[in-house]
Design a protein around this motif. Structure first.
Motif, short mmCIF file in Angstrom:
data_model
loop_
_atom_site.label_atom_id
_atom_site.label_comp_id
_atom_site.label_asym_id
_atom_site.label_seq_id
_atom_site.Cartn_x
_atom_site.Cartn_y
_atom_site.Cartn_z
N LEU A 138 41.94 26.28 36.77
CA LEU A 138 42.42 25.61 35.56
C LEU A 138 43.67 24.80 35.85
CD1 LEU A 138 41.96 28.30 32.77
CD2 LEU A 138 40.84 26.09 32.90
N VAL A 139 44.58 25.38 36.69
CA VAL A 139 45.82 24.66 37.01
C VAL A 139 45.50 23.35 37.73
CG1 VAL A 139 47.98 24.75 38.28
CG2 VAL A 139 47.20 26.75 37.05
N LEU A 193 36.78 36.44 30.74
CA LEU A 193 36.75 35.40 31.78
C LEU A 193 35.76 34.31 31.41
CD1 LEU A 193 36.95 37.60 34.99
CD2 LEU A 193 38.58 35.87 34.30
N VAL A 222 50.99 32.39 37.36
CA VAL A 222 49.84 33.08 37.94
C VAL A 222 50.32 34.11 38.97
CG1 VAL A 222 47.72 32.80 39.26
CG2 VAL A 222 48.34 31.12 37.55
N ALA A 231 39.06 37.41 40.41
CA ALA A 231 38.35 36.45 39.57
C ALA A 231 39.32 35.75 38.62
CB ALA A 231 37.25 37.15 38.78
N THR A 232 40.23 36.55 38.04
CA THR A 232 41.19 35.95 37.11
C THR A 232 42.06 34.93 37.81
OG1 THR A 232 41.25 38.11 36.07
CG2 THR A 232 42.88 36.53 35.34
N LEU A 283 40.15 31.76 38.64
CA LEU A 283 39.92 30.94 37.45
C LEU A 283 41.21 30.27 36.99
CD1 LEU A 283 38.05 29.97 35.27
CD2 LEU A 283 38.40 32.11 34.06
N ALA A 284 42.32 31.04 37.04
CA ALA A 284 43.60 30.48 36.60
C ALA A 284 43.98 29.31 37.49
CB ALA A 284 44.68 31.56 36.63
N LEU A 297 44.10 32.66 28.91
CA LEU A 297 43.90 33.47 30.11
C LEU A 297 45.12 34.35 30.39
CD1 LEU A 297 42.27 32.50 33.41
CD2 LEU A 297 44.54 33.42 33.53
#
Lengths: 123, 491
Positions: free
Chosen positions: A96-97, B145, A35, A88-89, A92-93, B167
């Motif tokens: 998820l992690v 997203l 990330v 935002a990415t 979100l990443a 992603l």
């Protein structure tokens, strides 16, 4: 020759950062580091856009008396949007992690893959 | 007034509906609200298509700022056609979703699911509507997203790793795309697609534009899952909830194909196109074979269909890579037909999963006798996937083969037919297990999935047959769209 290096200084930074970020995304097996790599990769693009908006001798694009040459404000605005997308990415990443760590107990890609192979053979 | 603002409403409606969905919280209300909104979107899309058919392309300046400066929404035949495909799949999937989602996603998260679904729909429709290269990136990211979130809602923990992998790949693809757009902006000073198309020929031979084309094509190819950039797709489709797989398989890659068409035909056109075409042709033929061959060896039906999707994307891209009107029309028709067929197939698999809670081929033994209607739909849609005459798949393969023959590419025509035979093998494996293997002894008597899941399945399966028998409407639209795209090349 000098122009190629000194004159295009920003663009060299852009390319170096982009390659560093891209390399981290591909080569690292730690999900968080991936990330981070993705972030560096995206930030390099911000630098690229901001560099190209610079007009020689241009001032910041805020209307003021006595200034006739302004830098191009459009790429700044575009990058503002891209920054929001990047945030935002990343959020979100990372979310998820966190969930991956909860269910696998690891954030190392090879350990996760080994776990997947061991427990879920039928897939 | 309302009619004039339809292009904006098409995108704004789901965008505003999404946060309202978040506020509703009750899962049934959220579902009802999402259903109403998506059916309204379908209505708008149909209005737009009929308007484009009767009066030609629509240009809509956002906020009344005229085109090159402001963001322009531009709807021509191709984008209107895509709007109808995406919104009709989006609308048909929702009645199906009610039963399927409540069996696969925890009650407390269902309203979040529908929020994300609406956002994803908004992004996909936006890509089709916009006439601005950077705006396309924003919509691409909205849809991506939200689809990462949708995939991660699957009930397996591998849904999480699948979403994470998607992603990473998706973001790299989208970032490549904006690097390309930035380079185009550097050389032309504009982001509007038709403006870009006018200005690019003057600077076409510069290194910057060539690099921009490479970045954009590779970036979009990642989203498209063209072989060898498809690694994210199988897991994402396999571990997503059934509804998400249906929706994404039928729309997301199709929209990416559209974005690629738009960029390489409308924006670039001219000489670079033929270089891109040659590369894409090799990759798409490879995709057709690798996808189908890998699909044959899968033991998980969803993963098998996912690999088949990679092969089918190969057919679409193959049609594009001919750079002839027939080829393009074939690609566009296949885009539509595959959306119907794959949607129906994944819906049938979702229906089986609803009853037997498994998507492994071994657990499907005798399922053809236990839930005959669902399995029957699977087989009929499977025939469409193979390209049997009187199904939708036949029409598109017919056009692809005749496009190959038109260019005297006999080998390609033969390869299309041979790879279709591979589809026979993997569909047959399911048929064999479902009909010719005895159901397990301890198997309880089972009823079909509820009617709310069966009717959407009937609609998509029926459509895949209907458009195989009476394809004149779709062919007309695809031919007109292909002709329009080719005018960009002739210059």
């Amino acid at each position: 020759m000098m122009d190629q290096f000194a004159g295009l200084y920003n663009y060299w930074i852009f390319i170096v950062l982009m390659m560093i970020g891209f390399y981290i995304v591909m080569a690292q097996h730690n999900l968080i580091k991936k990330v981070v790599g993705l972030n560096i990769f995206q930030v390099s693009v911000f630098i690229f856009y901001i560099s190209m908006s610079k007009v020689e001798d241009g001032s910041a694009p805020i209307i003021a008396e006595g200034i006739t040459v302004y830098s191009n404000p459009l790429p700044h605005v575009l990058i503002l949007t891209a920054i929001v997308v990047g945030v935002a990415t990343t959020a979100l990443a990372l979310a998820l992690v966190v969930r991956i760590r909860d269910s696998y107990g690891s954030i190392e890609e090879d350990e996760i893959e080994a776990e997947e192979r061991r427990r879920e053979k039928h897939f | 007034m309302l009619m004039l603002n339809l292009p904006a409403l098409q995108v704004v409606l789901p965008l505003i509906a999404a946060p309202i969905c978040l506020l509703l919280r009750r899962s049934d209300w959220a579902w009802l609200w999402a259903t109403i909104v998506t059916w309204c979107c379908l209505g708008i899309a149909i209005c737009l298509l009929s308007k484009v058919l009767s009066t030609g392309a629509i240009s809509y300046p956002i906020g009344d700022w005229a085109a090159p400066i402001g963001i322009e929404y531009k709807i021509d035949l191709l984008s209107a056609f895509l709007l109808v495909i995406v919104s009709s799949i989006g609308a048909v999937v929702l009645p199906y979703a009610h039963a399927s989602v409540s069996s696969e996603i925890p009650e407390a998260r269902i309203y979040l699911f529908y929020t994300m679904y609406l956002l994803c729909l908004c992004g996909l429709l936006g890509i089709a509507v916009t006439g601005d290269a950077f705006n396309l990136f924003v919509f691409l990211e909205i849809s991506s997203l939200s689809s990462y979130v949708l995939i991660s809602m699957g009930r397996y923990r591998r849904s999480l790793t699948a979403a994470y992998r998607y992603l990473i790949m998706g973001t790299v693809g989208a970032t490549f795309y904006i690097i390309g757009v930035g380079m185009m902006y550097m050389m032309t000073g504009t982001l509007n697609m038709s403006d870009l198309a006018n200005r690019i020929p003057a600077v076409e031979d510069t290194r910057t534009i060539q690099v921009a084309i490479a970045f954009i094509v590779v970036g979009l190819s990642l989203k498209l899952a063209i072989f060898p950039l498809h690694m994210w797709l199988p897991n994402a489709y396999t571990f997503a909830p059934s509804v998400v797989t249906v929706f994404l398989a039928a729309t997301a890659t199709k929209v990416a194909v559209y974005a690629l068409l738009r960029m390489i035909f409308t924006v670039f056109g001219g000489d670079p196109l033929f270089v891109i075409g040659e590369i894409l042709m090799i990759l798409s033929v490879a995709a057709m074979f690798v996808g189908s061959l890998v699909a044959i060896y899968q033991t998980n039906i969803k993963r098998m269909l996912a690999y088949s999707s990679i092969a089918q994307i190969g057919y679409m891209v193959l049609g594009i890579s001919f750079i002839t009107t027939t080829g393009l029309a074939g690609g566009i028709i296949h885009l539509f037909n595959h959306a119907l067929v794959k949607g129906a197939l994944f819906m049938a698999v979702g229906g089986m999963f609803f009853r037997i809670a498994s998507v492994r081929l071994d657990d499907m033994a005798g399922i053809g006798k236990r839930i005959p209607i669902t399995t029957g739909c699977f087989v009929v849609a499977g025939l469409g996937l193979i390209g049997v005459p009187l199904t939708a798949g036949f029409i598109s393969k017919w056009y692809l083969v005749s496009a190959a023959l038109e260019k005297d590419m006999w080998l390609i025509a033969v390869l299309i037919l041979v790879s279709s035979l591979l589809a026979v093998i993997y569909i047959w494996r399911v048929v064999e297990v479902a009909y010719f293997r005895a159901p397990p002894k301890r198997a309880a008597v089972m009823s079909e999935p509820p009617l709310s899941m069966l009717i959407p399945l009937f609609i998509l399966t029926g459509a895949s047959i209907y458009f195989g028998i009476d394809a004149s409407r779709t062919i007309d639209i695809a031919m007109a769209a292909a002709n329009f795209l080719m005018t960009g090349v002739a210059q």
